[in-house]
Design an enzyme around this catalytic site. Structure first.
Site, PDB file in Angstrom:
ATOM      1  N   LYS A  72      -4.816   3.325  -1.585  1.00 15.33           N
ATOM      2  CA  LYS A  72      -3.711   2.540  -1.034  1.00 15.33           C
ATOM      3  C   LYS A  72      -4.034   1.049  -0.997  1.00 15.33           C
ATOM      4  O   LYS A  72      -3.264   0.218  -1.477  1.00 15.33           O
ATOM      5  CB  LYS A  72      -3.370   3.066   0.360  1.00 15.33           C
ATOM      6  CG  LYS A  72      -2.359   2.251   1.126  1.00 15.33           C
ATOM      7  CD  LYS A  72      -1.010   2.221   0.416  1.00 15.33           C
ATOM      8  CE  LYS A  72      -0.130   1.169   1.009  1.00 15.33           C
ATOM      9  NZ  LYS A  72       0.950   1.665   1.774  1.00 15.33           N
ATOM     10  N   LYS A  85      14.045   3.702  20.537  1.00 11.85           N
ATOM     11  CA  LYS A  85      14.070   4.005  19.105  1.00 11.85           C
ATOM     12  C   LYS A  85      14.510   5.460  18.866  1.00 11.85           C
ATOM     13  O   LYS A  85      15.319   5.741  17.980  1.00 11.85           O
ATOM     14  CB  LYS A  85      12.657   3.791  18.540  1.00 11.85           C
ATOM     15  CG  LYS A  85      12.633   3.454  17.069  1.00 11.85           C
ATOM     16  CD  LYS A  85      11.210   3.307  16.553  1.00 11.85           C
ATOM     17  CE  LYS A  85      10.726   1.888  16.602  1.00 11.85           C
ATOM     18  NZ  LYS A  85       9.349   1.765  16.094  1.00 11.85           N
ATOM     19  N   PHE A 100       3.065   5.134  -0.678  1.00 11.70           N
ATOM     20  CA  PHE A 100       3.211   3.954  -1.547  1.00 11.70           C
ATOM     21  C   PHE A 100       4.640   3.431  -1.571  1.00 11.70           C
ATOM     22  O   PHE A 100       5.024   2.721  -2.498  1.00 11.70           O
ATOM     23  CB  PHE A 100       2.767   4.302  -2.979  1.00 11.70           C
ATOM     24  CG  PHE A 100       1.372   4.844  -3.039  1.00 11.70           C
ATOM     25  CD1 PHE A 100       0.276   4.007  -2.889  1.00 11.70           C
ATOM     26  CD2 PHE A 100       1.143   6.205  -3.212  1.00 11.70           C
ATOM     27  CE1 PHE A 100      -1.021   4.507  -2.926  1.00 11.70           C
ATOM     28  CE2 PHE A 100      -0.146   6.718  -3.250  1.00 11.70           C
ATOM     29  CZ  PHE A 100      -1.235   5.866  -3.103  1.00 11.70           C
ATOM     30  N   LEU A 101       5.457   3.798  -0.588  1.00 15.35           N
ATOM     31  CA  LEU A 101       6.869   3.430  -0.672  1.00 15.35           C
ATOM     32  C   LEU A 101       7.078   1.926  -0.567  1.00 15.35           C
ATOM     33  O   LEU A 101       6.370   1.220   0.140  1.00 15.35           O
ATOM     34  CB  LEU A 101       7.712   4.177   0.361  1.00 15.35           C
ATOM     35  CG  LEU A 101       7.525   3.993   1.850  1.00 15.35           C
ATOM     36  CD1 LEU A 101       8.169   2.710   2.353  1.00 15.35           C
ATOM     37  CD2 LEU A 101       8.150   5.174   2.566  1.00 15.35           C
ATOM     38  N   ARG A 102       8.076   1.484  -1.340  1.00 18.05           N
ATOM     39  CA  ARG A 102       8.473   0.075  -1.301  1.00 18.05           C
ATOM     40  C   ARG A 102       9.741  -0.043  -0.483  1.00 18.05           C
ATOM     41  O   ARG A 102      10.638   0.800  -0.615  1.00 18.05           O
ATOM     42  CB  ARG A 102       8.776  -0.438  -2.719  1.00 18.05           C
ATOM     43  CG  ARG A 102       7.627  -0.394  -3.670  1.00 18.05           C
ATOM     44  CD  ARG A 102       8.134  -0.435  -5.107  1.00 18.05           C
ATOM     45  NE  ARG A 102       8.960   0.721  -5.404  1.00 18.05           N
ATOM     46  CZ  ARG A 102       9.741   0.830  -6.484  1.00 18.05           C
ATOM     47  NH1 ARG A 102       9.820  -0.143  -7.352  1.00 18.05           N
ATOM     48  NH2 ARG A 102      10.470   1.917  -6.686  1.00 18.05           N
ATOM     49  N   ALA A 141       6.827 -15.462 -10.893  1.00 17.63           N
ATOM     50  CA  ALA A 141       6.320 -16.618 -10.151  1.00 17.63           C
ATOM     51  C   ALA A 141       7.358 -17.067  -9.139  1.00 17.63           C
ATOM     52  O   ALA A 141       8.556 -17.010  -9.405  1.00 17.63           O
ATOM     53  CB  ALA A 141       6.005 -17.743 -11.130  1.00 17.63           C
ATOM     54  N   GLY A 142       6.917 -17.498  -7.986  1.00 18.35           N
ATOM     55  CA  GLY A 142       7.852 -17.950  -6.970  1.00 18.35           C
ATOM     56  C   GLY A 142       7.131 -18.288  -5.683  1.00 18.35           C
ATOM     57  O   GLY A 142       5.939 -18.639  -5.695  1.00 18.35           O
ATOM     58  N   CYS A 159       3.099  -5.329   4.401  1.00 18.55           N
ATOM     59  CA  CYS A 159       1.963  -4.637   3.768  1.00 18.55           C
ATOM     60  C   CYS A 159       0.999  -5.562   3.049  1.00 18.55           C
ATOM     61  O   CYS A 159      -0.164  -5.678   3.446  1.00 18.55           O
ATOM     62  CB  CYS A 159       2.481  -3.590   2.799  1.00 18.55           C
ATOM     63  SG  CYS A 159       3.270  -2.210   3.637  1.00 18.55           S
TER      64      CYS A 159
HETATM   65  C1  UDX Z   1       4.412  -3.002  -1.103  1.00 18.54           C
HETATM   66  C2  UDX Z   1       3.935  -2.069  -2.241  1.00 18.54           C
HETATM   67  O1  UDX Z   1       4.653  -2.380  -3.440  1.00 18.54           O
HETATM   68  C3  UDX Z   1       4.141  -0.616  -1.845  1.00 18.54           C
HETATM   69  O2  UDX Z   1       3.654   0.239  -2.865  1.00 18.54           O
HETATM   70  C4  UDX Z   1       3.402  -0.364  -0.524  1.00 18.54           C
HETATM   71  O3  UDX Z   1       3.602   0.963  -0.104  1.00 18.54           O
HETATM   72  C5  UDX Z   1       3.859  -1.328   0.556  1.00 18.54           C
HETATM   73  O4  UDX Z   1       3.715  -2.682   0.091  1.00 18.54           O
HETATM   74  P1  UDX Z   1       6.792  -3.840  -0.230  1.00 18.54           P
HETATM   75  O5  UDX Z   1       6.057  -4.545   0.870  1.00 18.54           O
HETATM   76  O6  UDX Z   1       8.030  -3.069   0.102  1.00 18.54           O
HETATM   77  O7  UDX Z   1       5.815  -2.784  -0.961  1.00 18.54           O
HETATM   78  O8  UDX Z   1       7.192  -4.955  -1.286  1.00 18.54           O
HETATM   79  P2  UDX Z   1       6.935  -5.270  -2.824  1.00 18.54           P
HETATM   80  O9  UDX Z   1       8.112  -4.876  -3.614  1.00 18.54           O
HETATM   81  O10 UDX Z   1       5.607  -4.814  -3.282  1.00 18.54           O
HETATM   82  O11 UDX Z   1       6.927  -6.868  -2.761  1.00 18.54           O
HETATM   83  C6  UDX Z   1       5.955  -7.549  -1.962  1.00 18.54           C
HETATM   84  C7  UDX Z   1       6.147  -9.043  -2.013  1.00 18.54           C
HETATM   85  O12 UDX Z   1       5.766  -9.555  -3.276  1.00 18.54           O
HETATM   86  C8  UDX Z   1       7.574  -9.530  -1.760  1.00 18.54           C
HETATM   87  O13 UDX Z   1       7.528 -10.630  -0.875  1.00 18.54           O
HETATM   88  C9  UDX Z   1       8.048  -9.945  -3.134  1.00 18.54           C
HETATM   89  O14 UDX Z   1       9.018 -10.965  -3.080  1.00 18.54           O
HETATM   90  C10 UDX Z   1       6.749 -10.450  -3.756  1.00 18.54           C
HETATM   91  N1  UDX Z   1       6.730 -10.411  -5.226  1.00 18.54           N
HETATM   92  C11 UDX Z   1       6.829  -9.219  -5.864  1.00 18.54           C
HETATM   93  C12 UDX Z   1       6.575 -11.583  -5.943  1.00 18.54           C
HETATM   94  O15 UDX Z   1       6.469 -12.676  -5.364  1.00 18.54           O
HETATM   95  N2  UDX Z   1       6.525 -11.522  -7.311  1.00 18.54           N
HETATM   96  C13 UDX Z   1       6.626 -10.351  -7.988  1.00 18.54           C
HETATM   97  O16 UDX Z   1       6.564 -10.375  -9.225  1.00 18.54           O
HETATM   98  C14 UDX Z   1       6.781  -9.162  -7.248  1.00 18.54           C
END
Ligand code: UDX
Length: 441
Positions: free
Chosen positions: A208, A35, A153-155, A256-257, A264
């Protein structure tokens, strides 16, 4: 100020490159030599928009370097961020703290100049205080090593933006010096009036997991209503829009889905339940097991709908569009989409998979699915098309893109992103999660 980042996975690599962008000298450390070699060449081992550019820019500027040596890091940096993984333990809901413990111990033993250790990994409440003691017991005599917690909290997909311009900064500290150092690290964001919450270790750790538990609950809340509208009729998108106009509720995270996945949300809600049970509070977070179950039942629903539309799945050709856990990511960890694809395959279907970025990672987990390089290749001769990750190119699909390719005009919209009326008018049997399927048994 010199900054080290321990662990160069998703969080660590992003944090390291962004700290360099903010003007600091940065040394990223990982125990994985491959890495480190890859990052040192300026290659990012995962997909994240905007990050490859930052990595190359700061390798070139000389502000960003990588190493496997704790000795080097311990003698060099003023602030050490720990961003190693805390995955779910095998066969257990709890978080595996092996890596965060090992990183903290190695740092403590190798630090030879006064500095501050700052934990960023997502951990069970109580971990920061325990690790602080580990540092105190193992650090070198005569060296002043502070300890703080600063959750991240990054996405995925927005990692650079979320790190450079966060919506809030949270620091857990037990003395003003540590807070002053972190204010210096985040001076750019603070100058832009980013809320800065300085608190104790426990609150910082809990912020968190509370945020992620809330987001997971919000998604499962709307998905629970999907089960109702699938039974009695109704439109789940309109329901979400209507309640979302109430600013106390808000429309975001009410899509919804097929549900949430990724590195995370699923593991964090499980680890939180495990941790509060250890604290004797078994009932407190029990609702999160319902949140988890509602989420997993969405996958059953897609398989049920596929069977409902096709009868026997054996021998049927199914096109799966999207296997990443969400768009703009190549991450398939706990991906609902990949799980559904694998289940359809296990039920005997011939499954064509196309994801713009995640095919390679998915193929490592489920090599027997048939990975192809375009929507057209996936849909050719398909008896059924299923959209499971809402990439922009799938959201833009029109019936005419697929009409002449498929064997049967059947579609399941697993992310509620297509205009079903348009597809129905074009002769498709289409349904979406949260909608009653008219051809349903
Ligand atoms: C998440 C948190 O948002 C972030 O703050 C934290 O630091 C790490 O975990 P991430 O895992 O990148 O971030 O994804 P996120 O955008 O939160 O989506 C998580 C999941 O929820 C995805 O599978 C997404 O498809 C799903 N989702 C999100 C839904 O099914 N419906 C929604 O309305 C929103």
């Amino acid at each position: 100020m010199r900054i080290s980042v321990i662990g160069t996975g998703y969080l660590g690599a992003t944090h390291a490159a962004c700290m360099a962008e903010l003007g600091f000298e940065v040394l990223g450390l990982d125990v994985d030599q491959a890495k480190i070699d890859c990052l040192s060449r300026g290659e990012l081992p995962f997909h994240e928009p905007g990050l490859p550019e930052l990595l190359l820019k700061h390798i070139a500027s000389g502000r960003l370097r990588f190493t496997t040596s704790y000795e080097e890091v311990g003698a060099w940096a003023d602030v050490h961020f720990i961003g190693v993984g805390t995955p779910q333990k095998a066969g257990d809901n709890a978080a595996d703290l092996t890596y965060v413990d090992a990183a903290t111990l190695s740092l403590a033993r190798h630090i030879t100049k006064d500095s501050l250790i700052v934990g960023k990994s997502t951990v069970p409440v109580g971990t920061a205080r325990r690790l602080q003691q580990l540092v105190i017991k193992n650090k070198n005599d005569g060296v002043d090593v502070g300890f703080a917690w600063n959750p991240e909290f990054l996405r995925e997909g927005f990692a650079v933006k979320d790190t450079l311009t966060p919506d809030r900064l949270v620091v857990g500290v037990d003395n003003p010096d540590a807070e002053a150092v972190l204010r210096e690290v985040y001076a750019t964001a603070l100058a832009a009036n980013t809320p800065f919450i300085s608190t104790d270790f426990e609150t910082a750790e809990l912020v968190k997991v509370a945020a992620n538990a809330f987001l997971a609950t919000k998604i499962s809340f709307i998905n629970a209503f999907s089960e109702v509208t699938e039974t009695v009729g109704g439109d789940i998108r309109t329901l979400a829009d209507a309640i979302g106009h109430d600013t106390r509720i808000g429309r975001r995270f009410l899509n919804a889905g097929v549900g949430f996945g990724g590195g995370c949300l699923p593991k964090d809600i499980r680890a939180l339940q495990a941790r509060v049970s250890e604290l004797g509070l078994e009932r407190t977070m029990r609702f999160l097991s319902e949140v988890d179950e509602i989420n997993l039942r969405r996958r059953d629903r897609v398989v049920f709908l596929a069977e409902d539309m096709l009868g026997e799945l054996a021998g049927k050709k199914i096109a799966v569009l999207g296997v990443a856990f969400k768009p703009d990511s190549d991450d398939v960890r706990d991906s609902p989409a990949l799980d559904v694809a694998a289940r359809l395959f296990s039920a005997g279907a011939d499954v064509n998979v196309f994801d713009p970025e995640a095919n390679t990672n998915a193929a490592k987990r489920f090599p027997r699915l048939n990975y192809v390089n375009s929507t057209v290749d996936a849909a050719r001769d398909a008896d059924l098309v299923i959209l499971l990750t809402e990439w922009a190119e799938f959201k833009a699909l029109a019936p005419t893109d697929l009409d002449d390719l498929v064997r049967g005009k059947r579609f399941i919209d697993g992310r509620n992103v297509l205009d079903m009326g348009v597809w129905q008018d074009a002769g498709w049997d289409i349904t979406a999660l949260g909608h009653r399927h008219v051809g349903q048994k």
